[in-house]
Every structure is written in C-alpha cells, then in structure tokens.
Design an enzyme around this catalytic site. Sequence first.
Site, PDB file in Angstrom:
ATOM      1  N   LYS A  35       3.054 -48.782   4.393  1.00  0.00           N
ATOM      2  CA  LYS A  35       3.933 -49.396   3.380  1.00  0.00           C
ATOM      3  C   LYS A  35       5.182 -49.961   4.062  1.00  0.00           C
ATOM      4  O   LYS A  35       5.443 -49.645   5.243  1.00  0.00           O
ATOM      5  CB  LYS A  35       4.313 -48.343   2.336  1.00  0.00           C
ATOM      6  CG  LYS A  35       5.103 -47.178   2.896  1.00  0.00           C
ATOM      7  CD  LYS A  35       5.152 -46.019   1.912  1.00  0.00           C
ATOM      8  CE  LYS A  35       5.976 -44.875   2.474  1.00  0.00           C
ATOM      9  NZ  LYS A  35       5.886 -43.674   1.632  1.00  0.00           N
ATOM     10  N   ARG A 130       9.201 -36.282  -8.686  1.00  0.00           N
ATOM     11  CA  ARG A 130       9.346 -37.732  -8.629  1.00  0.00           C
ATOM     12  C   ARG A 130       8.139 -38.272  -9.385  1.00  0.00           C
ATOM     13  O   ARG A 130       8.201 -38.395 -10.587  1.00  0.00           O
ATOM     14  CB  ARG A 130       9.437 -38.191  -7.153  1.00  0.00           C
ATOM     15  CG  ARG A 130       9.933 -39.595  -6.980  1.00  0.00           C
ATOM     16  CD  ARG A 130      10.028 -39.978  -5.511  1.00  0.00           C
ATOM     17  NE  ARG A 130       8.752 -39.839  -4.804  1.00  0.00           N
ATOM     18  CZ  ARG A 130       8.560 -40.162  -3.517  1.00  0.00           C
ATOM     19  NH1 ARG A 130       9.569 -40.618  -2.794  1.00  0.00           N
ATOM     20  NH2 ARG A 130       7.377 -40.023  -2.960  1.00  0.00           N
ATOM     21  N   TYR A 255      36.747 -55.749  13.680  1.00  0.00           N
ATOM     22  CA  TYR A 255      37.258 -55.713  12.310  1.00  0.00           C
ATOM     23  C   TYR A 255      38.051 -54.434  12.060  1.00  0.00           C
ATOM     24  O   TYR A 255      37.652 -53.353  12.487  1.00  0.00           O
ATOM     25  CB  TYR A 255      36.115 -55.805  11.296  1.00  0.00           C
ATOM     26  CG  TYR A 255      35.538 -57.198  11.193  1.00  0.00           C
ATOM     27  CD1 TYR A 255      36.338 -58.272  10.782  1.00  0.00           C
ATOM     28  CD2 TYR A 255      34.211 -57.444  11.502  1.00  0.00           C
ATOM     29  CE1 TYR A 255      35.812 -59.549  10.695  1.00  0.00           C
ATOM     30  CE2 TYR A 255      33.673 -58.718  11.410  1.00  0.00           C
ATOM     31  CZ  TYR A 255      34.487 -59.773  11.011  1.00  0.00           C
ATOM     32  OH  TYR A 255      33.971 -61.036  10.922  1.00  0.00           O
ATOM     33  N   MET A 303      28.389 -58.646  11.548  1.00  0.00           N
ATOM     34  CA  MET A 303      27.117 -59.214  11.088  1.00  0.00           C
ATOM     35  C   MET A 303      26.214 -59.624  12.260  1.00  0.00           C
ATOM     36  O   MET A 303      25.001 -59.428  12.214  1.00  0.00           O
ATOM     37  CB  MET A 303      27.372 -60.417  10.174  1.00  0.00           C
ATOM     38  CG  MET A 303      26.108 -60.930   9.497  1.00  0.00           C
ATOM     39  SD  MET A 303      26.407 -62.355   8.449  1.00  0.00           S
ATOM     40  CE  MET A 303      27.267 -61.634   7.070  1.00  0.00           C
TER      41      MET A 303
HETATM   42  C1  LIG Z   1       5.430 -42.619   2.480  1.00  0.00           C
HETATM   43  C2  LIG Z   1       4.444 -41.621   2.036  1.00  0.00           C
HETATM   44  C3  LIG Z   1       3.764 -40.826   2.974  1.00  0.00           C
HETATM   45  C4  LIG Z   1       4.060 -40.863   4.461  1.00  0.00           C
HETATM   46  O1  LIG Z   1       5.209 -40.109   4.734  1.00  0.00           O
HETATM   47  P1  LIG Z   1       5.675 -39.862   6.261  1.00  0.00           P
HETATM   48  O2  LIG Z   1       6.788 -38.915   6.188  1.00  0.00           O
HETATM   49  O3  LIG Z   1       6.133 -41.187   6.768  1.00  0.00           O
HETATM   50  O4  LIG Z   1       4.481 -39.384   6.982  1.00  0.00           O
HETATM   51  C5  LIG Z   1       2.803 -39.967   2.502  1.00  0.00           C
HETATM   52  N1  LIG Z   1       2.511 -39.880   1.185  1.00  0.00           N
HETATM   53  C6  LIG Z   1       3.150 -40.627   0.265  1.00  0.00           C
HETATM   54  C7  LIG Z   1       2.799 -40.481  -1.177  1.00  0.00           C
HETATM   55  C8  LIG Z   1       4.145 -41.506   0.647  1.00  0.00           C
HETATM   56  O5  LIG Z   1       4.782 -42.218  -0.274  1.00  0.00           O
END
Ligand SMILES: *Cc1c(COP(=O)(O)O)cnc(C)c1O
Length: 360
Positions: A35, A130, A255, A303
């Site tokens: 992802k 969640r 800055y 930046m």
């Molecule tokens: C992002 C995610 C993972 C992977 O988590 P890591 O800590 O990067 O291994 C696994 N399961 C779900 C549901 C996730 O959203």
Amino acid sequence: MSRLAVARVHAHALQANLERARALAAPARVMAVIKADGYGHGLERTARAFASADAFGVAAIADGLRLRAAGFRQRIVVLSGPDAPGDLAELRRLDLEAVIHHDSQLDWLEAEPAGVPLRVWLKIDSGMHRLGFAPAAVRAAHARLAALPGVHPEIVLMTHFAASDEFANDRTARQIAAFEAATAGLPGPRALSNSAGLLGWPAARGDWVRIGGLLYGQSVVEGKIGADFGFTPAMTLATRLIAINRVARGERIGYAGAWTCPEDMPVGVAAIGYGDGYPRSAAAGTPVLLRGRRVPLIGRVSMDLITLDLRGMPDADVGDEVVLWGGGLPAEEVATHAGTISYVLTCGLTRRVLFVEDAS
Ligand SMILES: *Cc1c(COP(=O)(O)O)cnc(C)c1O
C-alpha cells in the site's frame, strides 16, 4: 536549480527481505503489503520484486487496477474492502479480494446479485478499535457471508494488532486471545500478524502474515532497526552538496535563525528539503552521511535545502554526495530525530525526487 535528490530502490534488498520474512513466517503464507506505493518505494517496482509473495495487500482498488493493468496475476487484497456499493463490481471485474469489516458492506453484498465469487477476508476487532466486527458480532457476520453465493466459500479470518511492536506488554497476547475466542470453531485460514507481530509473537503466526515494513528493511520496534532482525534497507535517499560557506561565530543559520554558530565554521548546503519529503521536523543534530561519515544537520529544514555543520569534514567539496537515509544511516534513526517513524519518511517522498532502480 536542478533537482539532485535521488531515491535509489534496491531490488535485491526487497527480494532478500521477502525471503527472510518467508523463512521466519513458514509455514504461514506471506502477503506483501505494498500500500501507499509500496511504502514509497513504488507500487509496480515493489510488486515486481515481491512477485513470489502469496498475495499483495493494497489500500485502494485503484492500486489493484494499476497492478492488473501492469499484468500482475497474483492474489491482491484490498485491506479496507469496498467503500461504496459500486466497488463490488469493480472488485469482481479486477479479481481483487476484499476485507469485510462492517455491516454496511454485508448489506451491499446481500443486495448484489450473485456474481463471480468474491474472495473475502473477515476482519475482527480484537482490541485495536479501528476496523472490524466486535467479537460478539463475528459469528453473525460470518454466517451472512457464508450464505452468499457471490462470496467464495473460503473466508479468511483476520485481525490487526495495535501494539505488536511492544514485546514487553500483554496487549498483543490479549488481542490474540480475543481473536481466538471470537473465531473458535469457524472454518477458514487465520491472518493476524503484521511485521512486528511476525517478529515478536510466534503464537500469532497463523496461516497468513501480512508484512509491510520489514520487506522494505524497516522496523518499528523501539530502539531496533530492520538490520537487527536480518532485514536490509531497500532505499537510499541521496542528494549533493551545492555550497560550502564560512560563517562567523555568533551568526544564525536559516529561517528564524534557529541555530547559532558557536565559532567561525564551514556550513554545507545540500539540495533537499521538505518539498522533496525530507521532514521539516528533522531537528538540529539529525545525521546525514557525507563521504561515509555522520554529519549533523543545523538550522531549520527549508523547502529545497538543508544546512550542515561541516566542522568535522574539512575535506568536503561542493558536489559531494549527501545520503539522507539508507545503508549506513538507517531511516529509523533519522525518523527518531524527526519525531516520527521510518514508514512516514519513505511514504512521504514527493514527485520531485527522481526514483531509480538499483540492482543491488
Ligand atoms: C499496513 C498493514 C499491514 C502491514 O503492517 P507492517 O507494520 O508494515 O508490517 C498489515 N495489515 C494491515 C491490515 C495493514 O493495514
């Protein structure tokens, strides 16, 4: 100014990390979580490196679309499932698998005429609060799914850990117990662990592990880096030194004049900043690598530029490579100085950074 920031993604490191995860997880299957553009390393690039994974995990149907368009035939799981009823047809068309975590998604599935059987992963909220069905609602949700002709009969049972990186407290053990109680007697493979779960919680190995960070060589375990567990950083972020100036004692750098020179000294300027995704929160003292040695950042990250204390580097030259993170300087260490985690760093690189694939 031309931009000199380059992210080198190391294909062999990605592949070796997958093999390491596989060895640790065996006999469980491994979902490579790619992802957020493969944690910033590139979606198609990481999918190529992880081609032997048992499935890919993505957060959006659009990622599945990109992977299918690029010719990937592997199983692909959309980790939050359909967001709207119309997504179901798209999931089926693209042969994507859906995490089902909420009653609204069951309603959409029941309203849909039976189509090509959709593979689903039933998500149980074992304590993270969640996404997922509460333990008491799991059996009813499972029964609703199992009754649908448009749902593949093998329903994977999954949960997600909130604190698996904290090996010393019992929150994960409690989540494992809650998951086991909620799913006792239900058929189907079990999928509990993320990266830290794989490292710290053998009781949660199950039938599948879902691994993100470790595949990129990154650890979120406090005080540990990926290399401590046998994983290799898969990205080197580098730029170049574009100026070295002598600045007098008492003068302020950058800055807000946030850093004051304690003596007459050489100050290096490197071509990277928050416009590239280098974190503005990186505090004075955050290391960068110059000629293989750690050099401290001084002043505010701007930046396009950062400033460096070159007192320890009398031989530094304009044009020298400056490594922001990668081999020799773990992203985890930089993240600590910036008050964040390494995932945020690699995910946050912007389009201004040139990505190149490195065979090493
Ligand atoms: C992002 C995610 C993972 C992977 O988590 P890591 O800590 O990067 O291994 C696994 N399961 C779900 C549901 C996730 O959203």
